[in-house]
Write an enzyme that holds these catalytic residues in place. Structure first.
Site, short mmCIF file in Angstrom:
data_model
loop_
_atom_site.label_atom_id
_atom_site.label_comp_id
_atom_site.label_asym_id
_atom_site.label_seq_id
_atom_site.Cartn_x
_atom_site.Cartn_y
_atom_site.Cartn_z
N ASP A 84 0.78 -1.13 -0.04
CA ASP A 84 0.06 -0.02 -0.01
C ASP A 84 0.80 1.22 0.15
OD1 ASP A 84 0.69 0.47 2.87
OD2 ASP A 84 -1.20 1.37 3.19
N GLU A 85 2.04 1.01 -0.25
CA GLU A 85 3.04 2.48 -0.20
C GLU A 85 4.10 2.32 -1.07
OE1 GLU A 85 5.45 3.30 3.22
OE2 GLU A 85 4.59 1.36 4.18
N1 DCP Z 1 -0.30 -4.64 7.89
C1 DCP Z 1 -0.34 -5.96 8.48
N2 DCP Z 1 0.32 -5.98 9.79
C2 DCP Z 1 1.10 -5.06 10.37
C3 DCP Z 1 0.90 -3.82 9.59
C4 DCP Z 1 0.27 -3.79 8.53
O1 DCP Z 1 -0.93 -6.91 7.98
N3 DCP Z 1 1.56 -5.02 11.56
C5 DCP Z 1 -1.10 -4.77 6.52
C6 DCP Z 1 -2.58 -4.15 6.82
C7 DCP Z 1 -2.35 -2.87 6.49
C8 DCP Z 1 -1.47 -2.78 5.48
O2 DCP Z 1 -0.68 -3.53 5.69
O3 DCP Z 1 -3.70 -2.35 5.82
C9 DCP Z 1 -0.69 -1.37 5.13
O4 DCP Z 1 -0.01 -0.98 6.41
P1 DCP Z 1 0.23 0.44 7.04
O5 DCP Z 1 0.89 0.51 7.96
O6 DCP Z 1 0.15 1.61 5.75
O7 DCP Z 1 -1.42 0.71 7.64
P2 DCP Z 1 -2.83 1.06 7.15
O8 DCP Z 1 -2.66 1.30 5.66
O9 DCP Z 1 -3.76 0.13 7.58
O10 DCP Z 1 -2.98 2.40 7.81
P3 DCP Z 1 -2.69 3.97 7.56
O11 DCP Z 1 -1.60 3.77 6.42
O12 DCP Z 1 -3.91 4.66 7.17
O13 DCP Z 1 -1.93 4.17 9.04
MG MG Z 2 -1.08 2.50 4.72
#
Ligand code: DCP
Ligand code: MG
Length: 354
Positions: free
Chosen positions: A102-103
């Site tokens: 996602d990044e």
């Molecule tokens: N992810 C995971 N376990 C983790 C961290 C992340 O499985 N310990 C997965 C779920 C997240 C995705 O990776 O949706 C992307 O991680 P991000 O850290 O970017 O977190 P999010 O996108 O969920 O939230 P945000 O970026 O808005 O803080």
């Molecule tokens: Mg994210």
């Protein structure tokens, strides 16, 4: 001077689940885990208000937020969306470096669409993502990777933060040390003890002093504090390690449980090695204790590790080096690095003129 954009999707897995199931919208949800076991992969912003975050044991999450809805994870769908956003990125530049599903970093110093303003380009990227995936992303725009990465996190969700060159120093000065990318919890604590609370404090230190206290990482802390981050956006980031780890529902205490779990993780690493066709010479075991203290133990061997038996033997050797008495383990991990295989480097691309 480079123009770097870092894009990071908001609550990625959770946002996709809410998109695909209207009944979940506006609700506190957690993806991964279940009412009784496992850990939360991510939480919707509604759930974060209750203090539910990634990697939190499900039981803790449910206690913090009793109305939390657990949704099973759908890896294939997340991969598909990830592909979709990367396709959008590649329309603007080939210099795309994904950090996870996602990044990604984009170097848009010169881009296919001749958009001179990186800010406008970031806005356009966010709109395209919104339109094509019905999801929101946050963007950070700046002159290096470090600043762009921090900026994208600055006004999440759906944020757009620009740190122009003349604002780089004031931005870093005001930045709390625990927000520095690459400064973990332990280092932040240590810095606090040394009265370093933000970038301004960090900038008072000489490189030598930082190295004295923090070892090699001192170089990195010094450089980023002084806006010296020349790391290129590397489209073919070469994988340097491969591993697996597991966080346990309840802490492991008994030797038997620890060895059984480690064996399971070893099997997983071996599966991944076979899939990626990778062998390597360094094996690292990571252990996180119930008090969140974390240690790693590594071993490097002359002959490549290419079988389960060898990997398992080394993992056990490493585990034996750790004093496990009276300790409770919440996470175990194994990583293989120091690869000997030729994943092909395409670093030539970096030299190309636009
Ligand atoms: N992810 C995971 N376990 C983790 C961290 C992340 O499985 N310990 C997965 C779920 C997240 C995705 O990776 O949706 C992307 O991680 P991000 O850290 O970017 O977190 P999010 O996108 O969920 O939230 P945000 O970026 O808005 O803080
Ligand atoms: Mg994210």
């Amino acid at each position: 001077m480079h123009k770097i954009i870092h894009i990071d999707m908001d609550a990625f897995y959770a946002a996709i689940e809410q998109r695909d199931n209207p009944a979940l919208r506006g609700k506190p949800i957690a993806v991964g885990g279940s009412e009784r076991r496992g850990v939360v992969a991510t939480a919707s912003y509604e759930a974060r208000k209750f203090g539910v975050y990634s990697a939190m044991p499900s039981l803790t999450a449910k206690r913090k937020c009793p109305s939390l809805v657990f949704v099973p994870s759908r890896a294939a769908v997340y991969r598909e969306v990830s592909k979709q956003i990367r396709e959008i990125f590649f329309e603007y530049t080939d210099l795309v470096e994904p950090l996870s599903l996602d990044e990604a970093f984009l170097d848009v110093t010169s881009n296919e669409k001749q958009i001179a303003s990186a800010t406008l380009l970031a806005r356009e990227l966010k709109e395209r993502i919104r339109k094509e995936t019905k999801l929101t992303a946050s963007a950070g725009v700046s002159i290096n990777k470090f600043l762009a990465k921090i900026a994208s996190d600055f006004q999440k969700p759906n944020g757009l933060t620009v740190v122009p060159p003349e604002k780089a120093v004031p931005f870093i000065e005001a930045l709390p040390i625990e927000k520095f990318y690459g400064v973990g919890k332990v280092t932040a604590k240590k810095m606090h003890k040394l009265s370093v609370y933000n970038g301004a404090d960090l900038r008072q230190w000489t490189k030598e002093k930082l190295i004295r206290h923090f070892g090699k990482s001192g170089n990195y802390y010094f450089d980023i504090a002084h806006v010296q981050d020349e790391r290129p956006v590397n489209p073919a980031r070469i994988r340097k390690s491969l591993g697996a780890e597991r966080t346990f529902r309840s802490d492991l205490v008994a030797d038997q449980d620890i060895y059984t779990s480690l064996k399971g993780i070893t099997e997983e690493v071996m599966r991944r090695m076979e899939k990626a066709n990778i062998t390597g010479k360094t094996v690292t075991v990571k252990i996180k204790f119930s008090d969140f203290r974390q240690i790693t133990r590594s071993i490097t061997v002359d002959k490549v590790v290419n079988s389960f038996d060898k990997l398992w033997e080394l993992a056990q050797t490493l585990l034996l080096k750790v004093d496990l008495d009276t300790k409770q383990i919440r996470l175990l991990g194994i990583t293989l690095s120091n690869f000997d295989t030729g994943e092909i480097s395409t670093s030539e691309q970096l030299e190309m003129e636009f």
